[in-house]
Motif scaffolding. Structure first.
Motif: not given
Length: 433
Positions: A308-312
């Motif tokens: 996800x974008x958050x993980x990135x």
């Protein structure tokens, strides 16, 4: 070259052939033929340097008349990668090696025949000398037998025997000296080979050092250009601009032809411009999906879903490092995915189906996909821009198309920037209102 095809360091490979074979299927017969051709060229240069230099100077790239040139294992191996950017240059290099081998064979045969003709009288003379010597020896022996008891003749017999022994000693010494000469020749040849290998190693190390220094200086820095890079931004921008001069003109002609459709020129220009816009957007999407896919495979090899974008964002340092390496790999292998990207684009955009019956439009589309993908593979990526209808006509960015005016009516061809916010590499074309 790749790990599959191995060329000895003592031989000077042809860079364009090496580049094509890097991605070709391994063929041991092709490798052997390539090595043989390189070795033949090296022998040609070493044995007949003046003739080789003359051949190299006067050679004009043309297909050899020998029909075996297209049926050889090396040519078949290269032909697998005809879509490769270096293929045409590789074929010219192969023709040169093939022609050089034929010329070397011809010169070798000519010199061997000439030497044989020159040696024949000497051989005949040698036979005559041997016959004379044998006859003389027989006469001396007979004379000795006849005069051995005759006073006054013994001195001449002894002199003949001494001369015969001296002649045999000289022949033995000459034979020994010939053996030494041959051995020295072999030593010189071996030393020359080692010298060439050492020079090749030195050149390889110098190139690696230069490449490393150049990479440290130019990687991610648009202000420095590596002139040895065949895919440098200026070249890619030049290739893309050539599409406007050639493929775009041909496609516009067929799309606006009265006999084929009711479209006017403006509608045809809009279609061709729309194709570039969709390709540009499509290539950016493929680039991002490729980044996400590779990074996800590295960081979550057993994950069922993409990151996800958050993980990135949480692992930004690691992601940035991986993206930098992906950019380097994408540039190194930028030509390999082009055919699949072209095919995917054709399948993904229904609008393309309306114009696929025109070969000129198909070729225009394929060229645009190829060069726009190379643009996105640059570091940093080359950028395309379009003016909007009603914008002030900026002569620093666009050339006028067919007429002049102060406001943009439609963009005909995009302007090319070195990178986002960077300098203009090629001005676009726009038609004023």
């Amino acid at each position: 070259m790749g790990s599959r095809y191995h060329i000895p360091k003592s031989l000077r490979g042809k860079p364009d052939i090496d580049e094509v074979l890097r991605y070709a299927s391994y063929n041991p017969d092709a490798e052997k033929q390539y090595i043989d051709l390189l070795q033949t060229e090296e022998d040609f240069r070493a044995r007949f340097y003046a003739e080789y230099r003359e051949f190299n100077t006067q050679y004009k790239p043309e297909k050899p008349k020998n029909p075996a040139v297209k049926s050889s294992p090396l040519y078949k191996a290269m032909a697998e990668r005809q879509e490769n950017y270096y293929f045409n240059k590789a074929v010219f290099a192969y023709w040169f090696l093939f022609s050089a081998a034929e010329e070397y064979k011809r010169i070798n045969q000519t010199k061997s025949q000439s030497k044989s003709r020159n040696d024949m009288p000497n051989h005949s003379a040698s036979l005559q000398v041997n016959r004379s010597d044998n006859a003389g020896n027989k006469l001396s022996a007979l004379a000795g037998a006849a005069t051995i008891h005759v006073p006054g003749r013994q001195h001449s017999v002894d002199t003949g025997l001494m001369q015969d022994r001296d002649l045999k000693a000289m022949e033995a010494q000459n034979k020994h000296l010939n053996k030494l000469l041959i051995a020295q020749g072999e030593d010189i040849k071996e030393l020359s080979k080692r010298d060439r290998e050492n020079l090749t190693t030195i050149e390889d190390l110098r190139n690696r050092l230069s490449g490393f220094a150049s990479k440290q200086l130019t990687e991610g820095n648009p202000n420095f250009t590596d002139l040895s890079d065949k895919n440098r931004p200026t070249k890619i921008a030049e290739y893309f601009h050539n599409v406007y001069d050639e493929e775009w003109t041909n496609a516009l002609e067929v799309l606006s032809a009265k006999r084929q459709s009711s479209r006017n020129e403006e509608e045809a220009i809009f279609i061709l411009m729309d194709i570039i816009k969709t390709i540009y957007t499509f290539c950016i999407k493929v680039e991002k999906e490729q980044n996400v896919s590779i990074i996800t495979k590295i960081m979550r090899p057993c994950g069922a879903t993409p990151m996800t974008d958050k993980e990135f964002n949480d692992k930004q340092n690691i992601v940035t490092d991986l993206e930098r390496q992906i950019v380097t790999m994408r540039r190194a292998h930028c030509y390999e995915p082009i055919s699949s990207i072209v095919q995917k684009y054709k399948e993904s955009f229904k609008e393309f189906q309306l114009y696929k019956m025109y070969p000129e439009v198909v070729k225009y589309t394929e060229k645009c996909v190829e060069y726009i993908w190379l643009m996105r593979s640059s570091d940093p990526p080359i950028v395309l821009k379009w003016a909007e209808q009603g914008d002030r006509f900026d002569v620093n960015l666009y050339n006028h198309y067919t007429k002049k005016g102060d406001r943009v009516g439609m963009t005909v061809w995009p302007v090319v920037f070195l990178h986002e916010g960077g300098p203009v590499m090629h001005k676009g074309y726009a038609r004023p209102m």
